[in-house]
Design an enzyme around this catalytic site. Structure first.
Site, PDB file in Angstrom:
ATOM      1  N   VAL A   1       0.847  -1.203   0.000  1.00  0.00           N
ATOM      2  CA  VAL A   1       0.000   0.000   0.000  1.00  0.00           C
ATOM      3  C   VAL A   1       0.879   1.247   0.000  1.00  0.00           C
ATOM      4  O   VAL A   1       1.966   1.245   0.582  1.00  0.00           O
ATOM      5  CB  VAL A   1      -0.892   0.033   1.278  1.00  0.00           C
ATOM      6  CG1 VAL A   1      -1.935   1.142   1.197  1.00  0.00           C
ATOM      7  CG2 VAL A   1      -1.578  -1.292   1.493  1.00  0.00           C
TER       8      VAL A   1
ATOM      9  N   ASP B   1      10.408  -2.042 -14.879  1.00  0.00           N
ATOM     10  CA  ASP B   1       8.954  -1.827 -14.877  1.00  0.00           C
ATOM     11  C   ASP B   1       8.613  -0.394 -15.296  1.00  0.00           C
ATOM     12  O   ASP B   1       7.861   0.303 -14.615  1.00  0.00           O
ATOM     13  CB  ASP B   1       8.359  -2.143 -13.497  1.00  0.00           C
ATOM     14  CG  ASP B   1       6.841  -2.357 -13.558  1.00  0.00           C
ATOM     15  OD1 ASP B   1       6.301  -2.531 -14.674  1.00  0.00           O
ATOM     16  OD2 ASP B   1       6.189  -2.336 -12.492  1.00  0.00           O
TER      17      ASP B   1
END
Length: 394
Positions: free
Chosen positions: A48, A160
Site C-alpha cells: 500500500v 517496470d
C-alpha cells in the site's frame, strides 16, 4: 520496531500524530519522524502507498508499505539508498513495523510525495479528446531518459517502466521515476527472470523468455511510453505475451532469424507468419520526422541496436528543450501561465562521465558557464572510471 499495525493508518483521527524511530534514507542514522493525516493513494500486489504530512514541517510525503520477507534483504530498499538523482523519487527514511499476524514484518519507505503521474496526465488529454502536446512528450521522455542513463550507468535496470511509474509535478513539469520494486543490478552471465515488466511495455526478448537481457529492456519500454503519449493509447496492447508479440509484429514486421537469435536463440527454428513492417509514419500519423526516427531507434528487435538512454538524450527530437527561449505553456488551463522549463541540464560529474564524448551535445552552450562555475568544465573534464560508477550492494 514500531508496534503500529497497518490498520493504524486507517484509524487515524484528524490531527493525531504518529511517531516513529526511522533510519535516514541516505546516512542510515536513526532519528525521530512524526506524521499525520494518512490516506491511501495506491495499492497493489506489492502493498500500500499512503499520502501523509510530516510534522512539524507540514511537508507532504508518501509511505510505501511492503511485506518484508525476513530471509532476504529488500532489494528495493538497497537500490533506493544508492540512487540520488533529480529525476528519481527520493527516499527520505525507512522503518519496520509489525503486521496484523504475529510473524508479519512490514518495511515502510518514506519518500517525497509527487502529486501526479504521466498515466493520469495522458488520461486527462484523452478525456479532452486530444493528445498530449508534443513539447510535454519531449519534456517527460527526456527526463525519463536522464533517470535511466544514470541508473543504467550504475548497472541498475528498472524493469517496470510504464506511465503509472512516472511521477509528475504538473506545476513545474518535473518528472520522477518511482517504484523500484522490480529493479535489479544486472550482472553479465547471471540469469534474470523474464516474467517482469508490465504488459504493453515488455520488450520482445522478455516475451521470448530471455534470461540474459540487458538494460535495453527499459529503452524498449520508454519507446512504448513515448508512442502511447503521442497516440493516446498503448502501441502494443495485448492480454497475453502472444497477443503482444502479434501486435509488435504487425508494426515491426516478422523478425529475421538473426534478430530472433539476439532475443532468444531457442526460438530460431520457430516458424512465424511472414508479415511486412507497417511504417511508423503511418502508425503515428501526426508525428514529425525526428519523433519517427527516435521511436524507430528505440523499438528495435535486436537489443544492441536500440539506442542507449544517454544516446537518446542527444537525439534532435529533444532539441527544443536545449533552446533557451523554449517556454512551457499550461496545457491544463486556458488562462494558465507560460512557465520556464524545469532544470534539465544540471548534470553532476557522474552523469557527465557516462559518455564524455557526447557532453558537447548534451550540455547546451547557455548552461556551460553554470556547470563550469561548479567545477564541471566540459572542455577540461576528467570522467569517473566506469567501475567507480557501478552500484554496489552491502
Amino acid at each position: 520496531m514500531s508496534q503500529n499495525r497497518p490498520a493504524a493508518f486507517n484509524t487515524l483521527r484528524m490531527g493525531e500524530v504518529i511517531r516513529e524511530k526511522v533510519q535516514d534514507g541516505i546516512t542510515g542514522e536513526t532519528r525521530d519522524l512524526q506524521y499525520t493525516q494518512c490516506k491511501i493513494v495506491g495499492n497493489g500486489s506489492f502493498g500500500v502507498v499512503f499520502q501523509t504530512k510530516l510534522s512539524p514541517s507540514n511537508e507532504d510525503a508518501a509511505i510505501k508499505r511492503v511485506l518484508q520477507d525476513k530471509r532476504f534483504k529488500n532489494r528495493e530498499l538497497q537500490i533506493m539508498r544508492i540512487v540520488r538523482h533529480p529525476n528519481i523519487v527520493q527516499l527520505k527514511a525507512f522503518y519496520y513495523s509489525n503486521g496484523e499476524r504475529k510473524d508479519e514484518v512490514y518495511l515502510n519507505l518514506v519518500q517525497e510525495f509527487v502529486p501526479e503521474t504521466v498515466y493520469r496526465a495522458s488520461r486527462f488529454f484523452n478525456k479532452m479528446k486530444t493528445t498530449m502536446p508534443i513539447l510535454e512528450v519531449k519534456l517527460y521522455i527526456y527526463q525519463l531518459f536522464r533517470a535511466l542513463a544514470y541508473i543504467h550507468s550504475q548497472g541498475i535496470c528498472h524493469r517496470d517502466i510504464k506511465p503509472q511509474n512516472l511521477l509528475l509535478d504538473p506545476t513545474t513539469g518535473i518528472l520522477k521515476l518511482c517504484d523500484f520494486g522490480s529493479a535489479k543490478i544486472l550482472v553479465e552471465n547471471e540469469p534474470n527472470v523474464s516474467y517482469i515488466c508490465s504488459r504493453y511495455y515488455r520488450a520482445p526478448e522478455l516475451i521470448f523468455g530471455a534470461t540474459n537481457y540487458t538494460t535495453k529492456i527499459d529503452v524498449w519500454s520508454t519507446g512504448c511510453v513515448m508512442a502511447e503519449l503521442m497516440l493516446g493509447q498503448p502501441l502494443f496492447p495485448g492480454e497475453s505475451g502472444i497477443d503482444q508479440l502479434v501486435e509488435i509484429i504487425k508494426v515491426l514486421g516478422t523478425p529475421t532469424r538473426e534478430q530472433i537469435r539476439t532475443m532468444n536463440p531457442n526460438y530460431m527454428e520457430h516458424k512465424f507468419p511472414q508479415i511486412k513492417p507497417h511504417p511508423f509514419n503511418r502508425v503515428l500519423r501526426k508525428a514529425d520526422n525526428n519523433a519517427i526516427d527516435l521511436i524507430a531507434r528505440l523499438l528495435e528487435y535486436t537489443p544492441t541496436e536500440r539506442l542507449g538512454a544517454i544516446d537518446a538524450m542527444v537525439h534532435p527530437f529533444f532539441d527544443d528543450l536545449r533552446n533557451p527561449s523554449t517556454k512551457l505553456p499550461d496545457s491544463r488551463h486556458q488562462t494558465g501561465q507560460v512557465r520556464d522549463l524545469p532544470p534539465l541540464f544540471d548534470f553532476n560529474r557522474h552523469e557527465l562521465s557516462i559518455a564524455p564524448q557526447l557532453n558537447h551535445q548534451l550540455v547546451p552552450p547557455h548552461v556551460r558557464p553554470t556547470l563550469a562555475a561548479q567545477g564541471l568544465d566540459i572542455d577540461h573534464f576528467t570522467p569517473m572510471r566506469k567501475e567507480d560508477m557501478l552500484a554496489r550492494l552491502d
